[in-house]
Design an enzyme around this catalytic site. Sequence first.
Site, PDB file in Angstrom:
ATOM      1  N   ARG A  27     -40.218  50.031  26.541  1.00 51.20           N
ATOM      2  CA  ARG A  27     -40.052  50.636  25.212  1.00 51.20           C
ATOM      3  C   ARG A  27     -39.176  51.878  25.279  1.00 51.20           C
ATOM      4  O   ARG A  27     -38.328  52.090  24.408  1.00 51.20           O
ATOM      5  CB  ARG A  27     -41.410  50.981  24.594  1.00 51.20           C
ATOM      6  N   ASN A  45     -45.848  47.893  22.057  1.00 51.58           N
ATOM      7  CA  ASN A  45     -46.558  46.919  22.882  1.00 51.58           C
ATOM      8  C   ASN A  45     -47.510  46.132  21.993  1.00 51.58           C
ATOM      9  O   ASN A  45     -48.047  46.668  21.027  1.00 51.58           O
ATOM     10  CB  ASN A  45     -47.377  47.616  23.971  1.00 51.58           C
TER      11      ASN A  45
END
Length: 102
Positions: A27, A45
């Site tokens: 990320r 996530n």
Amino acid sequence: MAGSGVAKQIFALDFEIFGRVQGVFFRKHTSHEAKRLGVRGWCMNTRDGTVKGQLEAPMMNLMEMKHWLENNRIPNAKVSKAEFSQIQEIEDYTFTSFDIKH
């Protein structure tokens, strides 16, 4: 003459990335690359071990980001599959930046 520039067309798509993409700073790297390319949106996530998100950008930037998501070189990450929604034209950005959601 103020405002004489041509407005850029903005496009959006959703994505979900499968493989070893959690616990490897996926990320963070995605956010950095999106900001480098001028792409807005978010990523997060999932409980299923994937990373999903949304992207908004002019077509060229969107395609560069899509390619990066499929072919990135993040250490310890391994993308086994990348799924994308159909690209849709939008009237204007709905995000002001690219964020990591928790």
